[in-house]
Design a protein around this motif. Sequence first.
Motif, mmCIF file in Angstrom:
data_model
loop_
_atom_site.group_PDB
_atom_site.id
_atom_site.type_symbol
_atom_site.label_atom_id
_atom_site.label_comp_id
_atom_site.label_asym_id
_atom_site.label_seq_id
_atom_site.Cartn_x
_atom_site.Cartn_y
_atom_site.Cartn_z
ATOM 1 N N SER A 151 33.944 -13.065 7.962
ATOM 2 C CA SER A 151 33.672 -14.484 8.195
ATOM 3 C C SER A 151 32.450 -14.926 7.400
ATOM 4 N N ASN A 205 34.557 -8.053 10.165
ATOM 5 C CA ASN A 205 33.589 -8.722 11.037
ATOM 6 C C ASN A 205 32.814 -7.743 11.912
ATOM 7 N N ASN A 214 31.693 -16.613 16.853
ATOM 8 C CA ASN A 214 32.750 -17.571 16.537
ATOM 9 C C ASN A 214 33.810 -17.621 17.618
#
Length: 549
Positions: free
Chosen positions: A406, A376, A262
Amino acid sequence: MFPSLDEGDIARISRFGDCRHFASGEALFKAGEPAPGMFVLLDGVVSITQRDGLGRVVPIVRQGAGEFLAEVGQLSGRPALVDIHAEGEVEALLIEPPQLRALLIAEAELGERITRALILRRVALIEAGASGVVLIGIASSPHAVRLQNFLRRNGYPHQLLCAQGNDNARLIAEQMRSGRDDVIAVCPGGAVLLNPDDEQLAKCIGMVDSVEHDELHDVAIIGAGPAGLAAAVYAASEGLRVIVMDCRHFGGQAGASARIENYLGFPTGISGQALAGRAYVQAQKFGAEMLIPAEVCALDCADSAPDVPEGEYAVRLRDGRRIRARTVVIATGARYRRLGLDNVAPYEGRGVWFWASPIEARICANQDVALVGGGNSAGQAAVYLASHARKVSILVRGDGLAATMSRYLIDRIESTPNIELLRHKEVCALEGSTGSGLEAVTWRDRRSGETERRALRNLFLFIGAEPETECIKSCGIELDAAGFVVTGRSCSKASDGSGWRDQLESSLPGVFAVGDVRSGSVKRVGGAIGEGAAVVASIHAHLAREAQR
């Protein structure tokens, strides 16, 4: 990896170098010795070979006129990783490191081709593993795991040999009288070390220098994670004199991420090591000095040390050197948090791990492993380990992952058949022995109190981090209750007489904090890089104010 330069390219390069001549058989590079810079071959042919500390020689390639000799180490004058000898008479342009960096900046298109080749050559050397450091020991040895991680995270070629499988390695092990868990490091120059620490190995292979660095720097950056590297790239690119220090390796905790998916601009994802490696080369391209590993033990200012002039800071290193700077950027990040159990330390490196790299993945191949954490980093590690381990059990204290991870990682975990999520669990006991390491893990259900014991040899901990600020407390810098550096208007003394402090400036004028170590920062790679870039404007503003006094 080996582009050819035409006459026009060489003409553009020639103003940055001097012509040198070499007789047949003469060495241009010697593995383990400082390389003079980049050579551009004008006439003749050279042979490039890899040689390790055991004396084994492997041919790489022959190069001739119109080709250049260098890899990323030549940006900063590091020791060569290969041997290069002239085959007959050779004429070449030598571009020394400062001029090489100037060339890459002044000639953008040409510089892009050269930089790409330098990076690819280092990657090829790492993948080949036939040059650099030879480690002799067993893969599960804590020393072997530690040294492999240190070399891998610093992008240095190496290989691990088992003494039982290699005659030369066995002879050295017998001479050194090494034990089962001992590791011998054979440096490219032939020096042999038994169970060296990171700094000893770094000095042996020329990764760090012993120069005093007495000159006054515009910026001293403590920490080479994403925030520190971003500050180094932007500050150096704007003409500031920059020096970066880190006690371990570049990349910080983000460098251990198997895949970051990301981060803006990388739709297929990028490993933390690859992202950090590019930034590390980029900072050196613009002239930033790198002292890695170099452990900072104190930050001195005029109030704490009488020999520090007003308007300056001195960063004290463990080896006795002092780095002078007009401004300091604290980018020390955070250290991994340990379990609150008395017997964790004996198993660290023997089954208890704080990151999931290819080294740990090989150790736990086809085994059941447990992983503690719901952020994460934990999710990335679980997905990565699932492709190696038989089963991955994720332990979280709460109801699930939605509040801390996430969505894309949650979806991937749910779709991976050999990952199980165990909610409301906390580790309460570890079992094992000094010789064999971790053997079993017991956890407790936080609601029912019931316990479960599993025979596991590998436990991965991703349970948050604590600020790395011990080395900067000597000047009385303001910290919050959790130990993070307070900045901007949150400082108890927000104004220094010239207006409100910059949002990234600490309670000490000219000392800034960026990334995870800063109180109130967003604990994400993108946020750290953004703060590292933004702090450069604050540094310029501070230097301008000081110049007017």
